[in-house]
Design a protein around this motif. Structure first.
Motif, short mmCIF file in Angstrom:
data_model
loop_
_atom_site.label_atom_id
_atom_site.label_comp_id
_atom_site.label_asym_id
_atom_site.label_seq_id
_atom_site.Cartn_x
_atom_site.Cartn_y
_atom_site.Cartn_z
N ASP A 171 1.13 -1.02 0.18
CA ASP A 171 0.21 -0.28 -0.24
C ASP A 171 1.14 1.12 -0.43
O ASP A 171 0.50 2.11 -0.40
N GLU A 172 1.56 1.20 1.13
CA GLU A 172 2.94 2.10 0.78
C GLU A 172 2.98 2.44 -0.43
O GLU A 172 3.44 3.95 -1.04
N THR A 173 3.99 2.26 -1.29
CA THR A 173 4.69 1.40 -2.70
C THR A 173 3.12 2.10 -3.29
O THR A 173 3.98 2.76 -4.42
N SER A 174 2.90 1.58 -3.10
CA SER A 174 1.23 2.09 -3.83
C SER A 174 1.30 3.72 -3.87
O SER A 174 1.48 4.50 -4.78
N ASP A 175 1.20 4.00 -2.47
CA ASP A 175 1.12 5.83 -2.43
C ASP A 175 2.02 6.67 -2.91
O ASP A 175 2.06 7.64 -2.87
N PHE A 176 3.38 5.76 -2.76
CA PHE A 176 4.53 6.56 -3.29
C PHE A 176 5.04 6.23 -5.02
O PHE A 176 4.65 7.37 -5.05
N VAL A 177 3.72 5.77 -5.58
CA VAL A 177 3.90 5.78 -7.14
C VAL A 177 3.63 6.63 -6.97
O VAL A 177 3.24 8.07 -8.24
N LYS A 178 1.84 7.26 -6.56
CA LYS A 178 0.92 8.62 -6.95
C LYS A 178 1.65 9.67 -6.79
O LYS A 178 1.62 10.59 -6.98
N SER A 179 2.46 9.92 -5.35
CA SER A 179 3.41 10.91 -5.44
C SER A 179 4.79 11.06 -6.22
O SER A 179 4.76 12.23 -6.71
N ALA A 180 5.51 9.94 -6.30
CA ALA A 180 6.45 9.81 -7.90
C ALA A 180 5.35 10.87 -9.31
O ALA A 180 6.17 11.81 -9.19
N ASN A 181 4.61 9.97 -9.44
CA ASN A 181 4.02 11.07 -10.39
C ASN A 181 3.65 12.35 -10.57
O ASN A 181 3.27 12.27 -11.75
N LYS A 182 3.96 12.51 -9.02
CA LYS A 182 3.70 14.24 -9.02
C LYS A 182 4.54 15.11 -9.50
O LYS A 182 4.84 16.31 -9.50
N GLN A 183 6.08 14.64 -8.99
CA GLN A 183 7.18 15.27 -9.70
C GLN A 183 6.71 15.70 -10.69
O GLN A 183 7.03 14.61 -11.83
N ARG A 184 8.29 16.86 -10.68
CA ARG A 184 8.39 17.42 -12.47
C ARG A 184 9.72 16.68 -12.91
O ARG A 184 10.25 16.51 -12.12
N ASP A 185 9.37 16.68 -13.98
CA ASP A 185 10.58 16.44 -15.14
C ASP A 185 11.78 15.53 -14.45
O ASP A 185 12.64 15.15 -14.20
N ILE A 186 10.93 14.41 -14.53
CA ILE A 186 11.87 13.12 -13.53
C ILE A 186 12.13 12.46 -14.66
O ILE A 186 11.31 12.13 -15.38
N ALA A 187 13.30 12.11 -15.44
CA ALA A 187 13.81 10.54 -16.37
C ALA A 187 13.16 9.51 -15.69
O ALA A 187 13.14 8.41 -16.14
N PHE A 188 14.32 8.92 -14.51
CA PHE A 188 13.58 7.76 -13.81
C PHE A 188 13.16 7.50 -12.19
O PHE A 188 13.86 8.68 -12.23
N VAL A 189 13.22 6.31 -12.07
CA VAL A 189 14.00 5.89 -10.65
C VAL A 189 14.24 4.81 -10.34
O VAL A 189 14.45 3.75 -10.87
N LEU A 190 14.89 5.20 -8.81
CA LEU A 190 15.56 4.08 -8.42
C LEU A 190 15.81 3.32 -7.45
O LEU A 190 15.41 3.70 -6.65
N HIS A 191 15.83 2.09 -7.54
CA HIS A 191 14.86 1.25 -6.55
C HIS A 191 16.27 0.44 -6.02
O HIS A 191 16.61 -0.33 -6.65
N ALA A 192 16.60 1.29 -4.65
CA ALA A 192 18.13 0.06 -4.01
C ALA A 192 18.00 -0.51 -3.04
O ALA A 192 18.51 -1.32 -2.46
#
Length: 268
Positions: free
Chosen positions: A69-90
């Motif tokens: 659920d938290e990861t789903s919320d992360f995706v929603k938050s990340a999709n609101k960021q501007r000018d993002i090229a990619f995401v790194l999962h550590a």
């Protein structure tokens, strides 16, 4: 009541279903769809199709484990960021190294507006995790270049290899850092930071030395500790950043340009 012949037909029909259909025979079974295979190569190709800008912005997150659920919320938050090229999962995509865990997280991450890349975590190495990771994503150690930047992903989960001196692969890491004739800005990404107890203590100083002596690594990125941390731990010009877990609902947005970078912490 069904006749013997009807039951036989029913059993034959059931036997033709694949394991990724209605039955899961074994939690350690690795059955992936075509769109769940070789994701690292596929996503790097997507990244390389992006326009190169003066400033590169990307997201560092990690330790999704069972926090769906938290990861789903992360995706929603990340999709609101501007000018993002990619995401790194550590790393620590999964908790128990079970294929279904990897699939669940990938299903969530596919809803990102951006490609995502991963590094393997210590929880991903238990059970059949390494096999699943290799089939779903690809090599445990790899690199790619984008514009004036080079990203190196390395397996640093020493404890899972009994501190036998093989992990991280310092020979490979040194070679990757040396293979940079254009002196591109280099970012090293891993799960366990070198100052953590799960990193082989016999290899810590050499690892840090390799990064510092390259002359191109200004920052190195990690997960694992489930908390935001950063510092120049070895007083050698390399700044280490640790992102928190999905369970604590945070990630980092990193902006890089020719002569500098900026790291912002985000809570969601």
């Amino acid at each position: 009541m069904k006749t013997f012949s009807q039951l036989a037909i029913l059993l034959i029909g059931i036997s033709h279903f694949s394991c990724d259909g209605i039955f899961q025979y074994n939690p350690n079974q690795i059955v992936l769809k075509d769109n769940e295979r070789d994701l690292t190569v596929k996503n790097i190709e997507k990244i390389k199709q992006l326009p190169v800008k003066d400033t590169l912005r990307f997201i560092l997150m990690g330790d999704s484990q069972r926090w769906y659920d938290e990861t789903s919320d992360f995706v929603k938050s990340a999709n609101k960021q501007r000018d993002i090229a990619f995401v790194l999962h550590a790393g620590d995509i999964s908790d128990f190294g079970i294929t279904r865990e990897f699939e669940w997280v990938n299903e969530i991450m596919q809803k990102l507006n951006y490609p995502y890349l991963t590094v393997i975590g210590n929880h991903d190495i238990v059970a059949n995790g390494p096999d699943t990771y290799t089939r779903m994503y690809g090599a445990l150690d790899y690199s790619f270049e984008f514009g004036p930047n080079k990203f190196i992903f390395v397996n640093t989960n020493s404890r899972e290899y009994a501190f036998d001196g093989t992990t991280p692969n310092l020979t490979w890491l040194r070679s990757e850092l040396a293979n940079n004739p254009g002196k591109k800005n280099t970012v090293v990404v891993a799960h366990v930071p070198p100052f953590d107890a799960d990193f082989d203590p016999k290899m810590e100083k050499e690892y840090a030395k390799i990064l510092a002596e390259s002359g191109t690594v200004k920052l190195s990125l990690y997960g694992h500790q489930h908390a935001f941390k950063d510092g120049e731990y070895y007083n050698d010009g390399v700044h280490y950043y640790v992102t928190t877990s999905m369970g604590t609902r945070g990630y980092m947005v990193i902006s890089m340009w020719k002569d500098g970078y900026k790291v912002d912490r985000v809570e969601f």
